[in-house]
Design an enzyme around this catalytic site. Structure first.
Site, mmCIF file in Angstrom:
data_model
loop_
_atom_site.group_PDB
_atom_site.id
_atom_site.type_symbol
_atom_site.label_atom_id
_atom_site.label_comp_id
_atom_site.label_asym_id
_atom_site.label_seq_id
_atom_site.Cartn_x
_atom_site.Cartn_y
_atom_site.Cartn_z
ATOM 1 N N HIS A 30 -7.735 -42.849 120.995
ATOM 2 C CA HIS A 30 -6.365 -43.357 121.078
ATOM 3 C C HIS A 30 -5.995 -43.660 122.536
ATOM 4 O O HIS A 30 -5.492 -42.784 123.244
ATOM 5 C CB HIS A 30 -5.398 -42.315 120.510
ATOM 6 C CG HIS A 30 -5.709 -41.916 119.102
ATOM 7 N ND1 HIS A 30 -6.774 -41.108 118.769
ATOM 8 C CD2 HIS A 30 -5.086 -42.224 117.929
ATOM 9 C CE1 HIS A 30 -6.798 -40.940 117.456
ATOM 10 N NE2 HIS A 30 -5.788 -41.601 116.925
ATOM 11 N N HIS A 70 -3.698 -36.511 119.671
ATOM 12 C CA HIS A 70 -4.536 -37.724 119.596
ATOM 13 C C HIS A 70 -4.728 -38.336 120.980
ATOM 14 O O HIS A 70 -5.699 -39.034 121.221
ATOM 15 C CB HIS A 70 -3.922 -38.732 118.615
ATOM 16 C CG HIS A 70 -2.541 -39.185 118.983
ATOM 17 N ND1 HIS A 70 -1.421 -38.445 118.684
ATOM 18 C CD2 HIS A 70 -2.091 -40.281 119.636
ATOM 19 C CE1 HIS A 70 -0.338 -39.081 119.123
ATOM 20 N NE2 HIS A 70 -0.726 -40.194 119.713
ATOM 21 N N GLY A 118 -3.017 -31.797 117.308
ATOM 22 C CA GLY A 118 -3.544 -32.925 116.534
ATOM 23 C C GLY A 118 -2.636 -33.172 115.347
ATOM 24 O O GLY A 118 -2.052 -34.250 115.236
ATOM 25 N N PRO A 119 -2.485 -32.167 114.478
ATOM 26 C CA PRO A 119 -1.470 -32.312 113.432
ATOM 27 C C PRO A 119 -0.094 -32.348 114.117
ATOM 28 O O PRO A 119 0.324 -31.371 114.750
ATOM 29 C CB PRO A 119 -1.670 -31.056 112.571
ATOM 30 C CG PRO A 119 -3.090 -30.636 112.867
ATOM 31 C CD PRO A 119 -3.294 -30.971 114.307
ATOM 32 N N ASN A 189 7.838 -44.049 123.487
ATOM 33 C CA ASN A 189 7.310 -45.425 123.545
ATOM 34 C C ASN A 189 7.678 -46.250 122.319
ATOM 35 O O ASN A 189 7.337 -47.419 122.218
ATOM 36 C CB ASN A 189 5.788 -45.412 123.789
ATOM 37 C CG ASN A 189 5.018 -44.726 122.661
ATOM 38 O OD1 ASN A 189 5.464 -44.692 121.516
ATOM 39 N ND2 ASN A 189 3.855 -44.185 122.980
ATOM 40 N N ILE A 191 6.629 -46.518 119.507
ATOM 41 C CA ILE A 191 5.547 -47.048 118.661
ATOM 42 C C ILE A 191 4.836 -45.852 118.050
ATOM 43 O O ILE A 191 4.565 -44.868 118.744
ATOM 44 C CB ILE A 191 4.522 -47.858 119.495
ATOM 45 C CG1 ILE A 191 5.149 -49.113 120.093
ATOM 46 C CG2 ILE A 191 3.289 -48.207 118.671
ATOM 47 C CD1 ILE A 191 5.505 -50.206 119.085
ATOM 48 N N HIS A 265 -2.531 -47.942 119.787
ATOM 49 C CA HIS A 265 -2.353 -46.526 119.448
ATOM 50 C C HIS A 265 -3.680 -45.826 119.147
ATOM 51 O O HIS A 265 -4.001 -44.818 119.774
ATOM 52 C CB HIS A 265 -1.399 -46.349 118.259
ATOM 53 C CG HIS A 265 -1.577 -45.026 117.601
ATOM 54 N ND1 HIS A 265 -1.016 -43.880 118.102
ATOM 55 C CD2 HIS A 265 -2.326 -44.643 116.532
ATOM 56 C CE1 HIS A 265 -1.397 -42.854 117.359
ATOM 57 N NE2 HIS A 265 -2.192 -43.294 116.405
ATOM 58 N N ARG A 360 4.971 -2.978 99.980
ATOM 59 C CA ARG A 360 5.852 -3.477 101.056
ATOM 60 C C ARG A 360 6.611 -2.317 101.696
ATOM 61 O O ARG A 360 6.885 -2.326 102.894
ATOM 62 C CB ARG A 360 6.810 -4.556 100.544
ATOM 63 C CG ARG A 360 7.810 -4.069 99.530
ATOM 64 C CD ARG A 360 8.825 -5.136 99.138
ATOM 65 N NE ARG A 360 9.585 -4.665 97.984
ATOM 66 C CZ ARG A 360 10.842 -4.981 97.723
ATOM 67 N NH1 ARG A 360 11.508 -5.785 98.514
ATOM 68 N NH2 ARG A 360 11.450 -4.512 96.651
ATOM 69 N N SER A 387 14.089 -7.816 102.352
ATOM 70 C CA SER A 387 13.116 -7.808 101.258
ATOM 71 C C SER A 387 11.696 -7.534 101.736
ATOM 72 O O SER A 387 10.892 -6.965 101.004
ATOM 73 C CB SER A 387 13.109 -9.159 100.543
ATOM 74 O OG SER A 387 14.358 -9.425 99.983
ATOM 75 N N GLU A 429 10.013 -21.108 107.856
ATOM 76 C CA GLU A 429 8.660 -20.551 107.707
ATOM 77 C C GLU A 429 7.623 -21.344 108.492
ATOM 78 O O GLU A 429 6.732 -20.769 109.124
ATOM 79 C CB GLU A 429 8.245 -20.525 106.232
ATOM 80 C CG GLU A 429 9.064 -19.597 105.345
ATOM 81 C CD GLU A 429 10.357 -20.239 104.861
ATOM 82 O OE1 GLU A 429 10.609 -21.430 105.158
ATOM 83 O OE2 GLU A 429 11.134 -19.552 104.168
ATOM 84 N N HIS A 491 9.362 -18.665 92.280
ATOM 85 C CA HIS A 491 9.137 -17.634 93.295
ATOM 86 C C HIS A 491 7.873 -16.818 93.053
ATOM 87 O O HIS A 491 7.535 -15.952 93.845
ATOM 88 C CB HIS A 491 10.347 -16.688 93.360
ATOM 89 C CG HIS A 491 11.503 -17.281 94.111
ATOM 90 N ND1 HIS A 491 11.988 -18.526 93.824
ATOM 91 C CD2 HIS A 491 12.253 -16.806 95.146
ATOM 92 C CE1 HIS A 491 12.992 -18.805 94.641
ATOM 93 N NE2 HIS A 491 13.173 -17.781 95.454
ATOM 94 N N ARG A 538 6.120 -6.195 95.512
ATOM 95 C CA ARG A 538 7.550 -5.862 95.478
ATOM 96 C C ARG A 538 7.748 -4.571 94.686
ATOM 97 O O ARG A 538 8.552 -3.717 95.045
ATOM 98 C CB ARG A 538 8.322 -6.988 94.795
ATOM 99 C CG ARG A 538 9.766 -6.602 94.485
ATOM 100 C CD ARG A 538 10.515 -7.740 93.805
ATOM 101 N NE ARG A 538 11.908 -7.368 93.643
ATOM 102 C CZ ARG A 538 12.462 -7.052 92.475
ATOM 103 N NH1 ARG A 538 11.726 -7.072 91.374
ATOM 104 N NH2 ARG A 538 13.734 -6.730 92.402
#
Ligand SMILES: Cc1ncc(C[n+]2csc(CCOP(=O)(O)OP(=O)(O)O)c2C)c(N)n1
Length: 690
Positions: A30, A70, A118-119, A189, A191, A265, A360, A387, A429, A491, A538
């Site tokens: 890139h 990238h 990257g992600p 940029n 783009i 890109h 827990r 919880s 999360e 859930h 739980r």
């Protein structure tokens, strides 16, 4: 142009063309972002970044995160030029097998790369965690007369980074927390991969970040070095809010026919456009990977400067260690990743208890005993403390001291400040996952997160990257199955446990009872090269009678013979994990009472079991005993691994339902009777075959 201005420009063009040449040679990569963002990167790395390229892990270095991973060649060029252990030959083998210049930056691979990116969105969110880590260590260890923790976290983020939801979550929290030493340069940029952001992303990013509580500046021209420099100074001066500097750049700057378009890109410029770009910017066409001597000299000043800065810090640290030997020792121990001697001395023990307790709840008690001796244990939940029971009592809230409510202002070591070890992640999360990775990779922490197992789905991207980065994070997941009851199928986790087990280098432990929970925590803390997921119930679970069952410490081997009917070879094996282990045990006893030779195996952790020597594994699961039943209140898919094609699984094949836990277990046949019935069916089938 002054000599300095010419040199600056040559430095920037060196970065641009190292990137472009490497990408052309690899025929992949890139180029657009490195070409457009080279000026801001050059100013940051030459005039602001505190680092010692000869010692990339110096603890008080500034951290730099290239969030749009990238653009990796931008970072590799900077690392090479400033003198990190990344020779030119590595840049010349960009993206090739065995090189240190992977397609996207990988922290465990390349010296000077702080986090994996990257992600999109993850890097910036990691950076929030890195800045959070710094703020906590500074509050915990600095003294009015000694500053030993004092570094900034810099990030370059792209449009894609700022479009991703995770970055919004993380930056919202960073603004709330007032992380003033986090400075993000936005490569504005306009783009992205598939076109202009006019197609997708037209909000006012600056205003959004102002609303988050950030200090926002704009640089109208990404090639205006003085303006970038001034903005960085102003950002550093602003210590109570994170900073965003929106820098208007031109993607692929210098490529005469392609700049400003998405064509730069993600593909090499091609030989013609590459030549045209070099001509356009007055760069020699040959040789490729050209680094002028004066440019090299200029960038390598980082080595001498870094050495001096680190030496000064060493001196300051020695003075600190004289005045505060305990704190200095603890700080260095934490940064080394070693646990303190006797860290586990106060862990509780549990007696047989048929009524039992939820794992827990046991985990809550265990965490309280660990907290004083493991100061690096810091984290929180995504708004679920009541919880998940993951609150460290008496260790305060991690909050900006500037926002302390009346009564808590200025309290030393207080309940509200950066010394606090309880992080309130809010209902975020995804960011919680990414922030804790940043904390772990900063060093000095074993961060933890907490939420319901079902919401692990909202954390999968950062957990995967943490596993890849070998980040030492503990993910606490409660409400582990249909056993959570009335909240219903939205859930109730079904496939989540197997999803987690499928992630390489993520250790997943689902303890059977309170005693195994102690051992699960022990293993989580002892794992230094990756994350651990602890999966808790739980509902109450009986504390197994260890006079008739094997000791809970055997959990360290991942799986073990919990109980068996007779010393002679068993006819069949029942395997249980977590909440269903006691069902397997009870079923085993019933079958044994009918004269069947039964072995019950507890298998709380697949990963630990699978790395045991084959001899041990075959002792627990002898290959010739093929009549096997696994019981786990999750998706059955995957259990073939242990029960084989002749075995059976008592588990879930679809979603759960809304009803009390006991009713659900009965309706879905995950009961002692269900296991006995399945086991007998298997035996009969087998006998029929003989
Ligand atoms: C989570 C995620 N989704 C998609 C991609 C694929 N991808 C790589 S870069 C990019 C967008 C690039 O736009 P921008 O962030 O503005 O970078 P620039 O074009 O300025 O280099 C996309 C969609 C990715 N890397 N991560």
């Amino acid at each position: 142009m002054t000599d300095q201005a010419t040199l600056d420009e040559r430095c920037i063009n060196t970065i641009r063309f190292l990137a472009v040449d490497a990408i052309q040679k690899a025929n992949s990569g890139h180029p657009g972002m490195p070409m457009g963002a080279a000026p801001m990167a050059s100013v940051l790395w030459q005039r602001h970044l505190k680092h010692n390229p000869a010692h990339p892990t110096w603890v008080d270095r500034d951290r730099f995160v290239l969030s749009g991973g990238h653009g990796s060649m931008l970072l590799y060029a900077l690392l090479h030029l400033t003198g990190y252990d990344l020779p030119l030959s590595e840049l010349q083998s960009f993206r090739q097998w065995g090189s240190k210049t992977a397609g996207h930056p990988e922290s465990y691979l390349t010296p000077g790369v702080e986090v994996i990116t990257g992600p999109l969105g993850q890097g910036l969110s990691n950076a929030v965690g890195v800045a959070l880590a710094e703020a906590h260590l500074a509050a915990r260890y600095n003294r009015p007369d000694h500053t030993i923790v004092d570094h900034s976290t810099y990030c370059i983020a792209s449009d894609g980074d700022l479009m991703e939801g995770v970055a919004s979550e993380a930056c919202s929290l960073a603004g709330h927390l007032g992380l003033g030493k986090l400075i993000c340069l936005f490569d504005d940029n306009r783009i992205s991969l598939a076109g202009s952001t006019t197609l997708t992303f037209t909000e006012d990013v600056g205003k959004r970040f102002e609303a988050y509580g950030w200090h926002v500046q704009h640089v109208a021209d990404g090639n205006d070095l003085a303006a970038i420099n001034a903005a960085l100074h102003a950002a550093k001066d602003e210590t109570s809010r994170p900073s965003l500097i929106c820098v208007r750049t031109i993607i692929g700057y210098g490529a005469p026919n392609k700049q400003g378009t998405f064509h730069t890109h993600g593909s090499p410029l091609g030989p013609d456009e590459l030549r045209a770009a070099k001509e356009n910017l007055g760069w020699p066409l040959e040789p490729a990977f050209f680094i002028p001597d004066d440019v090299s000299e200029q960038f390598r000043k980082a080595l001498a400067k870094g050495e001096t800065q680190e030496a000064e810090w060493e001196e300051a640290f020695s003075r600190y260690a004289e005045s505060y030997p305990d704190e200095a020792g603890e700080f260095m121990r934490r940064m080394s990743g070693e646990l303190s001697p006797g860290w586990d001395a106060a862990l509780p023990t549990y007696q047989t208890d048929p009524k039992g307790i939820a794992t827990r709840k046991a985990s809550e008690a265990i965490m309280q005993t660990l907290a004083p001796g493991v100061p690096e244990l810091m984290g929180g939940s995504a708004d679920l403390n009541p919880s998940t029971f993951t609150w460290l009592k008496g260790f305060g809230d991690f909050q900006s001291p500037a926002t302390a409510p009346e009564g808590l202002q200025g309290k030393v070591g207080g309940e509200w400040g950066y010394e606090g070890r309880n992080v309130h992640f809010g209902v975020r999360e995804h960011a919680m996952g990414a922030i804790t990775t940043g904390m772990a990779l900063h060093g000095g922490f074993i961060p933890y997160t907490a939420t319901f197992l079902i919401f692990s789905d909202y954390m999968r991207p950062p957990m995967r990257l943490a596993a890849m980065a070998k980040a030492r994070v503990i993910y606490i997941f409660t409400h582990d199955s249909i056993g959570l009851g009335e909240d219903g199928p939205t859930h109730q986790p079904i496939e989540q446990l197997m999803n987690l087990r499928a992630v390489p280098n993520l250790t997943v432990i689902r303890p059977a009872d309170a005693a195994e929970t102690v051992e699960a925590w022990r293993m989580a803390l002892l794992k230094t090269d990756g994350p651990t997921a602890l999966v808790f119930s739980r509902q109450g679970l009986p504390v197994l009678d260890r006079t008739e069952c094997a000791p809970a410490e055997t959990l360290q081997r991942g799986g073990y013979i919990l109980w068996e009917s007779a010393a002679s070879a068993p006819e069949m094996i029942l395997i249980g994990t977590g909440s269903e282990t006691h069902l397997a045990l009870e079923a085993g006893k019933q079958l044994a009472a009918e004269g069947i030779g039964v072995r019950v195996v507890a298998l709380p952790c697949w990963e630990l079991f699978d790395c045991q020597p084959i001899k041990y594994r075959e002792t627990v699961l002898p290959p010739d005993v093929t009549t096997r039943v696994a019981v786990e209140a999750g998706i059955t898919l995957g259990w073939e691994h242990y029960v084989g094609l002749e075995g059976a699984v008592v588990g879930m094949s679809g979603f759960g339902a809304s009803a009390p836990a006991q009713v659900l277990y009965e309706k879905f046949d995950i009961t002692v009777e269900g296991v006995v019935k399945t086991a007998k069916g298997l035996l009969q089938r087998k006998q029929g075959k003989q």
